[in-house]
Scaffold this motif. Structure first.
Motif, PDB file in Angstrom:
ATOM      1  N   ALA A 290       0.830  -1.196   0.000  1.00 42.03           N
ATOM      2  CA  ALA A 290       0.000   0.000   0.000  1.00 42.03           C
ATOM      3  C   ALA A 290       0.865   1.246   0.000  1.00 42.03           C
ATOM      4  CB  ALA A 290      -0.912  -0.006   1.225  1.00 42.03           C
ATOM      5  N   PHE A 291       1.929   1.194   0.792  1.00 39.92           N
ATOM      6  CA  PHE A 291       2.805   2.368   0.864  1.00 39.92           C
ATOM      7  C   PHE A 291       3.400   2.694  -0.493  1.00 39.92           C
ATOM      8  CE2 PHE A 291       7.134   4.018   1.195  1.00 39.92           C
ATOM      9  CZ  PHE A 291       6.865   5.222   1.809  1.00 39.92           C
ATOM     10  N   TYR A 292       3.929   1.652  -1.170  1.00 40.61           N
ATOM     11  CA  TYR A 292       4.586   1.927  -2.446  1.00 40.61           C
ATOM     12  C   TYR A 292       3.579   2.388  -3.503  1.00 40.61           C
ATOM     13  CZ  TYR A 292       8.991   0.457  -0.609  1.00 40.61           C
ATOM     14  OH  TYR A 292      10.128   0.410   0.144  1.00 40.61           O
ATOM     15  N   VAL A 293       2.397   1.768  -3.467  1.00 38.51           N
ATOM     16  CA  VAL A 293       1.382   2.202  -4.433  1.00 38.51           C
ATOM     17  C   VAL A 293       1.032   3.664  -4.210  1.00 38.51           C
ATOM     18  CG1 VAL A 293      -1.026   1.915  -5.130  1.00 38.51           C
ATOM     19  CG2 VAL A 293       0.414  -0.096  -4.787  1.00 38.51           C
ATOM     20  N   LEU A 294       0.798   3.990  -2.944  1.00 39.94           N
ATOM     21  CA  LEU A 294       0.428   5.378  -2.626  1.00 39.94           C
ATOM     22  C   LEU A 294       1.540   6.343  -3.000  1.00 39.94           C
ATOM     23  CD1 LEU A 294      -1.462   5.040   0.740  1.00 39.94           C
ATOM     24  CD2 LEU A 294      -2.356   5.852  -1.426  1.00 39.94           C
ATOM     25  N   SER A 295       2.774   5.936  -2.692  1.00 38.54           N
ATOM     26  CA  SER A 295       3.891   6.824  -3.001  1.00 38.54           C
ATOM     27  C   SER A 295       3.970   7.076  -4.495  1.00 38.54           C
ATOM     28  CB  SER A 295       5.205   6.206  -2.530  1.00 38.54           C
ATOM     29  OG  SER A 295       5.051   5.769  -1.221  1.00 38.54           O
ATOM     30  N   THR A 296       3.760   5.987  -5.269  1.00 41.60           N
ATOM     31  CA  THR A 296       3.777   6.157  -6.724  1.00 41.60           C
ATOM     32  C   THR A 296       2.735   7.179  -7.145  1.00 41.60           C
ATOM     33  OG1 THR A 296       4.159   3.790  -6.711  1.00 41.60           O
ATOM     34  CG2 THR A 296       3.876   4.853  -8.855  1.00 41.60           C
TER      35      THR A 296
ATOM     36  N   PHE B 237       1.172  12.193  -9.342  1.00 42.10           N
ATOM     37  CA  PHE B 237       0.297  13.369  -9.353  1.00 42.10           C
ATOM     38  C   PHE B 237       1.116  14.649  -9.230  1.00 42.10           C
ATOM     39  CE2 PHE B 237      -3.250  10.532  -7.693  1.00 42.10           C
ATOM     40  CZ  PHE B 237      -3.805  10.414  -8.953  1.00 42.10           C
ATOM     41  N   ALA B 238       2.167  14.568  -8.405  1.00 40.66           N
ATOM     42  CA  ALA B 238       2.989  15.770  -8.228  1.00 40.66           C
ATOM     43  C   ALA B 238       3.603  16.179  -9.551  1.00 40.66           C
ATOM     44  CB  ALA B 238       4.067  15.514  -7.185  1.00 40.66           C
ATOM     45  N   VAL B 239       4.088  15.177 -10.296  1.00 43.44           N
ATOM     46  CA  VAL B 239       4.677  15.483 -11.601  1.00 43.44           C
ATOM     47  C   VAL B 239       3.613  16.074 -12.517  1.00 43.44           C
ATOM     48  CG1 VAL B 239       5.679  14.453 -13.661  1.00 43.44           C
ATOM     49  CG2 VAL B 239       6.497  13.780 -11.402  1.00 43.44           C
ATOM     50  N   LEU B 240       2.413  15.466 -12.482  1.00 46.50           N
ATOM     51  CA  LEU B 240       1.336  15.963 -13.345  1.00 46.50           C
ATOM     52  C   LEU B 240       0.961  17.404 -12.998  1.00 46.50           C
ATOM     53  CD1 LEU B 240      -0.954  12.855 -13.690  1.00 46.50           C
ATOM     54  CD2 LEU B 240       0.238  14.063 -15.501  1.00 46.50           C
ATOM     55  N   VAL B 241       0.986  17.727 -11.692  1.00 46.40           N
ATOM     56  CA  VAL B 241       0.624  19.089 -11.286  1.00 46.40           C
ATOM     57  C   VAL B 241       1.503  20.099 -12.003  1.00 46.40           C
ATOM     58  CG1 VAL B 241       0.631  20.712  -9.371  1.00 46.40           C
ATOM     59  CG2 VAL B 241      -0.283  18.436  -9.045  1.00 46.40           C
ATOM     60  N   VAL B 242       2.817  19.816 -12.060  1.00 48.25           N
ATOM     61  CA  VAL B 242       3.702  20.829 -12.640  1.00 48.25           C
ATOM     62  C   VAL B 242       3.814  20.722 -14.149  1.00 48.25           C
ATOM     63  CG1 VAL B 242       5.060  21.281 -10.598  1.00 48.25           C
ATOM     64  CG2 VAL B 242       5.685  19.385 -12.075  1.00 48.25           C
TER      65      VAL B 242
ATOM     66  N   THR C 154      -4.476  24.857 -16.225  1.00 46.75           N
ATOM     67  CA  THR C 154      -4.298  25.159 -14.795  1.00 46.75           C
ATOM     68  C   THR C 154      -5.340  24.477 -13.930  1.00 46.75           C
ATOM     69  OG1 THR C 154      -4.872  27.299 -15.691  1.00 46.75           O
ATOM     70  CG2 THR C 154      -3.028  27.196 -14.180  1.00 46.75           C
ATOM     71  N   VAL C 155      -6.574  24.421 -14.415  1.00 49.49           N
ATOM     72  CA  VAL C 155      -7.610  23.783 -13.593  1.00 49.49           C
ATOM     73  C   VAL C 155      -7.282  22.313 -13.398  1.00 49.49           C
ATOM     74  CG1 VAL C 155     -10.024  23.151 -13.529  1.00 49.49           C
ATOM     75  CG2 VAL C 155      -9.373  25.420 -14.241  1.00 49.49           C
ATOM     76  N   HIS C 156      -6.797  21.677 -14.451  1.00 44.75           N
ATOM     77  CA  HIS C 156      -6.400  20.278 -14.315  1.00 44.75           C
ATOM     78  C   HIS C 156      -5.268  20.142 -13.312  1.00 44.75           C
ATOM     79  CE1 HIS C 156      -8.149  19.025 -18.485  1.00 44.75           C
ATOM     80  NE2 HIS C 156      -9.035  19.542 -17.667  1.00 44.75           N
ATOM     81  N   ALA C 157      -4.334  21.078 -13.352  1.00 46.74           N
ATOM     82  CA  ALA C 157      -3.223  21.026 -12.407  1.00 46.74           C
ATOM     83  C   ALA C 157      -3.742  21.079 -10.983  1.00 46.74           C
ATOM     84  CB  ALA C 157      -2.265  22.186 -12.667  1.00 46.74           C
ATOM     85  N   VAL C 158      -4.696  21.969 -10.739  1.00 40.87           N
ATOM     86  CA  VAL C 158      -5.244  22.077  -9.388  1.00 40.87           C
ATOM     87  C   VAL C 158      -5.928  20.767  -9.003  1.00 40.87           C
ATOM     88  CG1 VAL C 158      -6.899  23.297  -7.974  1.00 40.87           C
ATOM     89  CG2 VAL C 158      -5.490  24.567  -9.551  1.00 40.87           C
ATOM     90  N   LEU C 159      -6.606  20.166  -9.945  1.00 46.59           N
ATOM     91  CA  LEU C 159      -7.283  18.910  -9.641  1.00 46.59           C
ATOM     92  C   LEU C 159      -6.287  17.814  -9.281  1.00 46.59           C
ATOM     93  CD1 LEU C 159     -10.149  18.788 -12.224  1.00 46.59           C
ATOM     94  CD2 LEU C 159     -10.210  19.266  -9.803  1.00 46.59           C
ATOM     95  N   PHE C 160      -5.167  17.761 -10.013  1.00 40.61           N
ATOM     96  CA  PHE C 160      -4.152  16.771  -9.660  1.00 40.61           C
ATOM     97  C   PHE C 160      -3.602  17.044  -8.272  1.00 40.61           C
ATOM     98  CE2 PHE C 160      -3.727  16.136 -14.359  1.00 40.61           C
ATOM     99  CZ  PHE C 160      -4.230  14.837 -14.336  1.00 40.61           C
TER     100      PHE C 160
END
Lengths: 170, 192, 373, 339
Positions: free
Chosen positions: A6-12, A17-22, A27-33
């Motif tokens: 679970a930890f590794y899945v969550l970390s992935t 998501f962090a990569v997707l945000v940037v 911009t709205v999609h970024a906020v959603l990520f």
């Protein structure tokens, strides 16, 4: 075993998501990520049996702050001409500097963790006499009273400031 | 056999011996040369005013204490094509103080300027727009002279007596005047 | 929503189109609103979607056929339109209407006023979100429609008047039913008041909204309840009595502040006054003929006249020109009260919020069939 | 094995289905109740007394064409109804429908789980639901929905503050965040909390109306002003999801109010001896009855009151409810310390 998976899945998810945000252009999609990212972090807290923190993470970050981000993103016209988006060269060194700082910090944390494993914290969580919420409360009002009060003071100032900024004629 | 079109409203003069009320006689007294004709019919007083005196008379009627026509009930028009000044623009006025009514009438030819009274009675704004829209009376000095009931791109003025009442749908919609000319030409050729 | 901090952000005005298909514009009214946030900066009222050319049409109908066209203008107060038109032609022809006919006309006009106000109350309350009042008001309107159906066979477009009098006398027992209705109605008006008049939300939604002073109201040409709501005691029934109003005892309610709430109160009081008039008219109904001396062929002598009566919406005036030769009017013009009242809308809604726009459209009570004709 | 996996799974399935059916029937109930208030009959055609109406509605909505506006943001547009619906459903995880009961020889609690932060869990999950509304309005790429979604989200966020402050005073009264323990503490204190915290009850009820976008706070979908609100561009089942989420939220608010103020599954006055015959009614029955009473009040209010204007609503939230809620917390604290 299950916990590790679970930890590794969550970390992935969190990193993804962090990569997707940037990287997302919209911009709205970024906020959603970002929201998804926060939710995954909350799940991580649950994994650490810190339910209170998890719930607060969802309530404050995902449910409150990011909604305000979304407001700003939706209301303020961000469609600037493309040349504004092209980062001028002079800002690059700040980015490099900050990245280096974060890297050093991460290295320090990893190094510290390798030297002195966080034993006592794990021992405390298994103590079932006090539940999670009560322990957070106890800590906040005893050991961390001053930071807590300072933070609340800061928030109050921010609130008053926001009101003054928003309302020109009082 | 259709009767010949009338050449204008009757506008009968008040019967002899009838006392002209103060709010009618005051107009001529205050602004000499402003009343072309006074008429009285079934209890209604009407005053015909030249177009260039209209604003002056209107302002007097509103502001003078004995007239006090502060309420503009209606602005409308009627069309009498055989007459050179074919339009009668009619202003129905009412006084909320004295509860009396009067009709002002202005005669105007097609394209002749009739000053807008919407500066005196704001109520006349839309009513004058309607007169412009349906009759094509050239209302001047109007703050917002657009069509009101008909679509903005409408051709012609439907309330005029010579507006065609029948014709091929779309052509009629788009350009009734062309249709009118077409029809006239056709009729003439048939006669020949 | 948009900020006013000026230099920091560019604020954009939002232009929205209310109508012509919109649930609360009471027909095909289109209002183009320029909004700053939710505040109305300016507005443009676009009408004409229901223009059927009734005025033009009337020039090719004979004098009796036009009664039917007047039904189609203010279709929620058709009988009042009929009365106004018939009286104008009677005035042109100098026909004396018998007293019984005048009494029945008075009663019918007032029934019609109640029906129209019921519809207004229902839709106005619905616009502000009180949907139960809508159905309650329609329940009572239904009773009036039943009465009309019994009288003339129609429920909406009555065609219920004739030049010189009435087409038919009242049915047997109709007068009793009308009186019964008055009893029911006076209770129901209290019921409406209970639901709305002292309701805090209703007060907050209507007080101080769309204030228009007496001078402004007269200048912009408001008539009927909106004018009286501003405190001008102008009622054609009192000032220039027609039908049998000179023999009736009734009060003209006036407001004080000219806001939406006062217009609401004025109309509610008019319910009561109308009930009072109907009672007097039905109880004092004289015997006699119902049609005056009317020639076979209705052909008024050449001449023109303007005649106005008090419709539920305001002053409905007819300007009719007869050429004395043909059997149809040379010029037929209606002064539609809704049209003139609607003119005040941009002035009323300026500076208010979108939610108030619907409240104000409801408050001036327009019927688009009459605005566009 | 059975205790850890099978029973919770069965409970989840049961609660989920019961909720969804309950939600569809809420629609019928609302139409019926409002119809009765308004001297009408309501739906009468499908089945006796219109009892099958929700099924007909569901079939209709599923079969309808599902339109996505051309200029809409496709992904967000699709996700928005789901984002609204999911939080509404997962809050039922912590709502206690009854105590631990003996079922087929097993001790089975009549709730899915008892989290020690139950109340906060509900609040936080509910705060996620806002996204669906904002995004639904934004993704439609249309003016009226955008305006409505802005209204709705601002309203939800403001009233969240008031409701959460009210809940704080309740937490102080109960001394716990767990939903089950809150009910138990009402049993221990011999009183329903509605009598201990009447002010909080009123605040919670008003806040609940606003949080669920119900009349007189149904600004977001004020059809007379905004032609339907944030879901104007939605059709078919996606529209239905918004609709169902609203009703699901109503049920959530009612259940929470029942748990917090009306003693949850407890029979009235469980400590009074001569009223003990009320205990023969099953506990879950009491819970449902109380929840239902709440829902009825929701519908009743909708049938009776006009709608607030947007600015008045915000004023009520910030200038009336929040100060009272904070004062209530302070007073609760003082009383708690003194007694």
């Amino acid at each position: 075993m299950a916990q590790s998976i679970a930890f590794y899945v969550l970390s992935t998810f969190i990193l993804g998501f962090a990569v997707l945000v940037v990287t997302t252009r919209n911009t709205v999609h970024a906020v959603l990520f970002l929201v998804l990212n926060f939710l995954a972090v909350a799940a991580l807290y649950v994994l650490l049996t810190a339910q209170f923190l998890a719930v607060i993470q969802v309530l404050v970050y995902a449910g409150g702050i990011v909604v305000l981000y979304l407001f700003v993103v939706m209301l303020v016209n961000l469609k600037r001409p493309p040349e504004d988006h092209m980062a001028p060269q002079r800002h690059n060194w700040i980015g490099f500097g900050l990245s280096a700082l974060v890297l050093v910090e991460l290295g320090a944390i990893i190094g510290y963790g390798a030297v002195a494993p966080a034993g006592p914290v794990g021992a405390q969580t298994s103590d079932l006499a006090l539940n999670n919420v009560e322990r957070v409360g106890m800590l906040l009002y005893t050991d961390y009273l001053i930071p807590f009060e300072v933070a609340s003071m800061l928030l109050l100032v921010a609130m008053v400031g926001a009101i003054i900024l928003a309302k020109r004629e009082l | 056999m259709k009767p010949a079109p009338p050449s204008g409203p009757t506008d009968p003069a008040p019967p002899a011996g009838m006392a002209v009320p103060a709010f009618v006689s005051a107009i001529e007294a205050a602004i000499p040369g402003s009343v072309t004709q006074v008429s009285y019919y079934v209890g209604d007083w009407a005053v015909i005013v030249p177009a260039d005196k209209l604003l002056e008379v209107a302002r007097f009627l509103r502001d003078s204490r004995e007239t006090a026509f502060d309420f503009c009930s209606d602005v409308t028009a009627s069309d009498w094509p055989p007459r050179p000044q074919r339009f009668d623009v009619v202003y129905c006025l009412y006084s909320t103080k004295h509860h009396h009514r009067i009709r002002l009438k202005v005669r105007a030819a097609d394209g002749e300027a009739v000053p807008s009274v919407s500066g005196i009675w704001p109520a006349a704004n839309w009513l004058e727009r309607e007169v412009y829209d349906l009759f094509g009376v050239n209302i001047t000095g109007h703050p917002d002279r657009r069509r009101i009931l008909m679509p903005e791109d409408w051709q012609g003025f439907p309330q005029r007596k010579d507006y065609p009442l029948e014709g091929p749908g779309e052509l009629l919609m788009e350009n009734p005047l062309d249709w009118l000319r077409l029809k006239q030409a056709r009729e003439e050729s048939e006669i020949e | 929503m948009t900020t006013h901090t000026g230099q920091m952000f560019d604020t954009e005005e939002l232009v929205i189109n209310m109508g012509p298909q919109h649930p609360s514009t009471h027909g095909v009214l289109r209002v183009v609103l320029r909004l700053d946030g939710e505040k109305v900066v300016s507005s443009d009222v676009v009408i004409g979607y229901l223009h059927r050319g009734i005025e033009k049409l009337s020039e090719n109908r004979n004098w009796t056929q036009i009664i039917l066209l007047t039904d189609r203008m203010d279709y929620v107060a058709a009988a009042t339109n009929n009365v106004g038109y018939c009286q104008t032609v009677e005035k042109l022809m100098q026909i004396e209407v018998p007293r019984r006919a005048r009494y029945i006309r008075t009663a019918i006009c007032e029934l019609q006023r109640i029906a129209s106000h019921c519809l207004w109350l229902g839709t106005h309350a619905m616009d502000i979100g009180a949907m139960t009042v809508f159905l309650y008001a329609f329940r009572e309107r239904e009773l009036i429609l039943d009465l009309f159906e019994e009288y003339c066979g129609a429920r909406l477009t009555y065609n219920s008047m004739r030049i010189g009098g009435l087409p038919l006398d009242i049915p047997v027992g109709w007068d009793r039913k009308v009186l019964e209705f008055c009893t029911i109605m006076s209770e129901k008006v209290d019921e409406y008041e209970e639901l709305l008049t002292h309701n805090r939300i209703w007060l907050e939604r209507t007080r101080g909204i769309g204030v228009i002073t007496a001078e402004q109201a007269i200048a912009i040409g408001l008539s009927g309840p909106p004018l009286r709501g501003s405190g001008v005691p102008r009622d054609i029934r009192k000032d220039e009595p027609y039908a049998a109003y000179d023999e009736m005892k009734f009060d003209v309610p006036v407001g004080t502040s000219g806001d939406t709430y006062d217009r609401y109160l004025v109309r509610l009081e008019e319910f009561r006054q109308s009930i009072r008039i109907i009672r007097q008219a039905i109880q004092g109904l004289p015997e006699g003929p119902i049609v005056g001396k009317v020639p076979r062929l209705i052909k008024p002598p050449a001449g023109e006249t303007y005649h106005a009566i008090e419709s539920p919406k305001g002053e409905i005036g007819y300007f009719i020109v007869s050429d004395g030769k043909s059997t149809n009017p040379y010029r037929f013009r209606v002064r539609p009260p809704s049209f003139c009242n609607l003119q005040a809308l941009p002035q009323l809604i300026k500076g208010h919020l979108v939610a108030d726009v619907v409240a104000l459209i409801g408050s001036i009570d327009v019927v688009l069939g009459e605005v566009d004709r | 094995m059975i205790d850890t996996y099978l029973i919770p799974l069965v409970k989840i399935l049961f609660v989920l289905n019961a909720t969804l059916i309950g939600v569809t029937y809420m629609v019928l109930l609302e139409r019926k109740v409002i119809a009765w208030v308004q001297v009408r009959l309501g739906p009468m055609r499908v089945g006796p007394y219109g009892i099958l109406q929700p099924i007909a509605d569901a079939v209709k909505l599923i079969l309808k064409e599902d339109i996505t506006p051309t200029r809409a943001d496709k992904w967000v547009f699709t996700a928005a109804p789901i984002i609204v619906m999911v939080p509404a459903l997962i809050t039922f995880a912590v709502i206690p429908f009854g105590p631990v009961v003996n079922l087929f020889g097993r001790q089975v609690p009549l709730y899915i789980t008892d989290v020690n932060v139950g109340l906060l869990y509900i609040v936080s999950v509910a705060s996620i639901g806002v996204y669906g509304i904002i995004l639904g309005g934004w993704a439609s790429n249309s003016k009226f929905p955008l305006l409505a979604s802005l209204r709705a989200s601002a309203q939800l966020i403001s009233y969240e503050v008031a409701v959460t402050m009210t809940l704080v005073s309740m937490i102080m009264t109960a001394g716990t965040l767990s939903m089950v323990k809150i009910v138990e503490s009402q049993y221990d204190q011999h009183l329903w909390f509605i009598f201990v915290q009447p002010v909080a009850f009123v605040l919670f009820f008003i806040g609940g109306l606003a949080e669920t976008n119900r009349a007189p706070f149904d600004m977001a979908e004020a059809e007379q002003e905004l032609t339907g609100g944030f879901h104007t561009e939605y059709s078919g089942m996606r529209f239905a999801l918004f609709f169902l989420a609203e009703y699901a939220n109503m049920i959530v608010v009612s259940s929470v109010a029942t748990t917090l103020f009306l003693g949850g599954w407890l029979a009235p006055f469980p400590n009074v001896g001569w009223l003990s015959f009320l205990g023969y009614v099953p506990s879950w029955m009491w819970f449902l009855l109380k929840t239902f009473a709440f829902l009825y009040v929701f519908l009743w209010v909708r049938a009776t009151l006009p709608r607030y204007r947007y600015d008045q609503l915000m004023r009520l939230g910030w200038k009336v409810l929040i100060p009272i809620a904070i004062a209530n917390v302070v007073v609760t604290g003082i009383v708690k310390v003194l007694f």
